[in-house]
Scaffold this motif. Structure first.
Motif, mmCIF file in Angstrom:
data_model
loop_
_atom_site.group_PDB
_atom_site.id
_atom_site.type_symbol
_atom_site.label_atom_id
_atom_site.label_comp_id
_atom_site.label_asym_id
_atom_site.label_seq_id
_atom_site.Cartn_x
_atom_site.Cartn_y
_atom_site.Cartn_z
ATOM 1 N N LEU A 1 0.827 -1.203 0.000
ATOM 2 C CA LEU A 1 0.000 0.000 0.000
ATOM 3 C C LEU A 1 0.864 1.258 0.000
ATOM 4 O O LEU A 1 1.900 1.322 0.657
ATOM 5 C CB LEU A 1 -0.906 0.011 1.233
ATOM 6 N N PHE B 1 -6.443 -6.185 3.826
ATOM 7 C CA PHE B 1 -5.023 -6.197 3.444
ATOM 8 C C PHE B 1 -4.270 -7.131 4.385
ATOM 9 O O PHE B 1 -4.717 -7.432 5.486
ATOM 10 C CB PHE B 1 -4.422 -4.790 3.453
ATOM 11 N N GLN C 1 -3.816 0.631 -6.462
ATOM 12 C CA GLN C 1 -3.037 -0.135 -5.495
ATOM 13 C C GLN C 1 -2.884 -1.554 -6.017
ATOM 14 O O GLN C 1 -3.753 -2.061 -6.724
ATOM 15 C CB GLN C 1 -3.734 -0.163 -4.132
ATOM 16 N N GLU D 1 -3.036 -5.395 -6.041
ATOM 17 C CA GLU D 1 -3.787 -6.463 -5.395
ATOM 18 C C GLU D 1 -2.959 -7.744 -5.357
ATOM 19 O O GLU D 1 -2.151 -8.003 -6.249
ATOM 20 C CB GLU D 1 -5.104 -6.726 -6.124
ATOM 21 N N THR E 1 -7.811 -7.644 -2.365
ATOM 22 C CA THR E 1 -7.014 -7.704 -1.135
ATOM 23 C C THR E 1 -5.629 -7.141 -1.413
ATOM 24 O O THR E 1 -5.054 -7.369 -2.491
ATOM 25 C CB THR E 1 -6.911 -9.146 -0.616
ATOM 26 N N TYR E 2 -5.088 -6.429 -0.426
ATOM 27 C CA TYR E 2 -3.863 -5.668 -0.647
ATOM 28 C C TYR E 2 -2.774 -6.086 0.352
ATOM 29 O O TYR E 2 -2.955 -7.016 1.136
ATOM 30 C CB TYR E 2 -4.180 -4.167 -0.561
ATOM 31 N N ASN F 1 0.542 -4.898 3.083
ATOM 32 C CA ASN F 1 1.117 -3.877 3.952
ATOM 33 C C ASN F 1 2.270 -3.143 3.264
ATOM 34 O O ASN F 1 3.026 -3.717 2.489
ATOM 35 C CB ASN F 1 1.621 -4.553 5.242
#
Length: 447
Positions: free
Chosen positions: A37, A56, A84, A86, A117-118, A120
């Protein structure tokens, strides 16, 4: 398990020889690294209710697991216009920054299909673009001791250790054909699962020993060691019944309480022995020798001395659970003084035997007194007046000595069992580490 028929030099000193038919390639040629991110602030994370919340993978999920635990995701606000990266099934993730060498550069793999979903921001993802590689095998390879050493040596920093992207990309992989990678991955999945189950059982056994100790100490210091003794109501709810010939007395009638010494920071590091908060918090009895030093006067040494039989209680903390932790002095520490974060209780002569005190005041039953009576604002602070209200179930001195001997023998036995269990856990973990390294570097053949 057998060895392969022929070997060759891997070209990587810490990896050593590898099977003759294994090949070499750098990580950057089998996939692409991508970032976590970016552009997020603290207010974007873990909002209770927001329709734009997206899951995430936090860095602790990578640090603590070989495979991503999808039950332990966190949430971040992602706007529709944001770009962002994924995550995808089969991706690897790397800890690019950490406060310790154990975590920096550590990898883990995602084995589940996750949508939107991402990752850190302290981490990097790696997406395979070459079908000749099994992501589980590569993850095991990167987790092996030789490869962890290769990566860790590249980390640098002072307050935090950091890895450069190029160092991850340049990791030299030594690998077998994909079919063999899958066989190795399946073998390790099975064997490591068996080892982890054994470790889990042994760790539960340690928890049992710890709980058993608490129960036995609580029982013995309030009921004694004679199972046939006649009991009476103590009048204290959490203590319950006590032997008929015992008494209940508040601490104020058994001795004198005093707060510890307060000094400015430049007075520490030289001078006389100094009993610190951690010396009390970590120990049933005070250590014979303490690491702390403080510049003390003769007056200080009289007012704040520590002698055999003294009991020190933790006085201040951010949580009630850490207030009133006790440690008993069973051997006078010459010229020692004690910290202002502590309260010293000095019993009157022939009232309390120090061997009994070390068990009685550390018993878990007293946590109920402190938790009930303490007022917590931003920090909890135990006053002398409140400590003096602590009820003490009191046998005669000779019985106190018998109780102390009984508990000494009991703890010697249970601590011996705990030590053996801890040693076995350590051996299992060492075997697990060695097995991964031996198999993924080709020192042992799995079929």
């Amino acid at each position: 398990m057998e060895k392969y028929e022929t070997y060759k030099n891997s070209g990587v000193e810490w990896v050593g020889d590898i099977p003759e038919h294994w090949k070499s390639i750098r990580l950057k040629y089998i996939g692409d690294l991508y970032g976590g991110l970016s552009g997020k602030s603290g207010k974007d994370f873990n909002q209770d209710i927001n329709e734009k919340n997206k899951p995430f993978i936090p860095f602790v999920n990578i640090a603590n697991n070989t495979v991503i635990d999808i039950e332990k995701l966190q949430y971040v606000v992602i706007e529709d216009t944001e770009k962002q990266n994924e995550v995808s099934k089969g991706d690897l993730f790397f800890m690019m920054s950490s406060e310790n060498f154990d975590d920096v550069g550590k990898s883990t793999v995602l084995l589940d299909d996750l949508e939107n979903t991402y990752l850190n921001s302290f981490c990097k993802g790696f997406h395979f673009t070459n079908d000749n590689f099994n992501s589980v095998f590569i993850n095991y390879l990167l987790l092996s001791k030789p490869y962890r050493s290769l990566v860790q040596i590249e980390a640098n920093g002072f307050t935090r250790l950091n890895l450069k992207i190029d160092k991850i990309k340049s990791i030299p992989l030594r690998y077998p054909p994909k079919k063999e990678q899958l066989e190795i991955a399946n073998f390790l999945d099975e064997k490591l699962s068996e080892i982890d189950e054994l470790v889990y059982q042994k760790e539960n056994l340690l928890k049992f020993y710890k709980k058993e100790k608490e129960v036995v100490i609580n029982e013995i210091v309030t009921k004694g060691i004679n199972p046939d003794v006649t009991l009476k109501d103590s009048g204290v709810e959490y203590i319950g019944q006590i032997p008929e010939h015992w008494s209940i007395k508040k601490l104020r009638y058994l001795g004198v309480c005093s707060n510890g010494i307060s000094k400015s920071g430049d007075q520490f590091g030289f001078g006389f022995p100094f009993v610190s908060y951690s010396d009390v918090y970590k120990n049933l009895t005070l250590p014979d020798f303490v690491d702390g030093l403080v510049n003390s006067s003769d007056t200080d040494k009289i007012s704040y001395s520590i002698i055999k039989g003294d009991v020190l209680f933790t006085r201040t903390s951010e949580t009630v659970e850490e207030i009133g932790i006790a440690s008993t002095c069973i051997q006078t520490i010459k010229d020692a003084v004690f910290a202002g974060f502590l309260i010293r209780f000095r019993p009157f002569d022939e009232v309390l035997y120090d061997g009994f005190s070390k068990y009685y005041f550390s018993a878990q039953i007293h946590r109920r007194f402190f938790v009930k009576e303490m007022n917590l604002v931003t920090r909890a602070s135990l006053s002398q007046e409140l400590l003096k209200k602590l009820p003490v179930a009191l046998p005669l001195i000779e019985e106190q000595k018998e109780i102390a001997k009984y508990l000494d023998r009991y703890l010697l036995e249970v601590d011996s069992k705990s030590a053996k269990t801890k040693k076995l856990i350590a051996l299992l973990k060492e075997y697990k580490t060695a097995l991964i390294s031996e198999v993924v570097t080709g020192k042992l053949k799995v079929n």
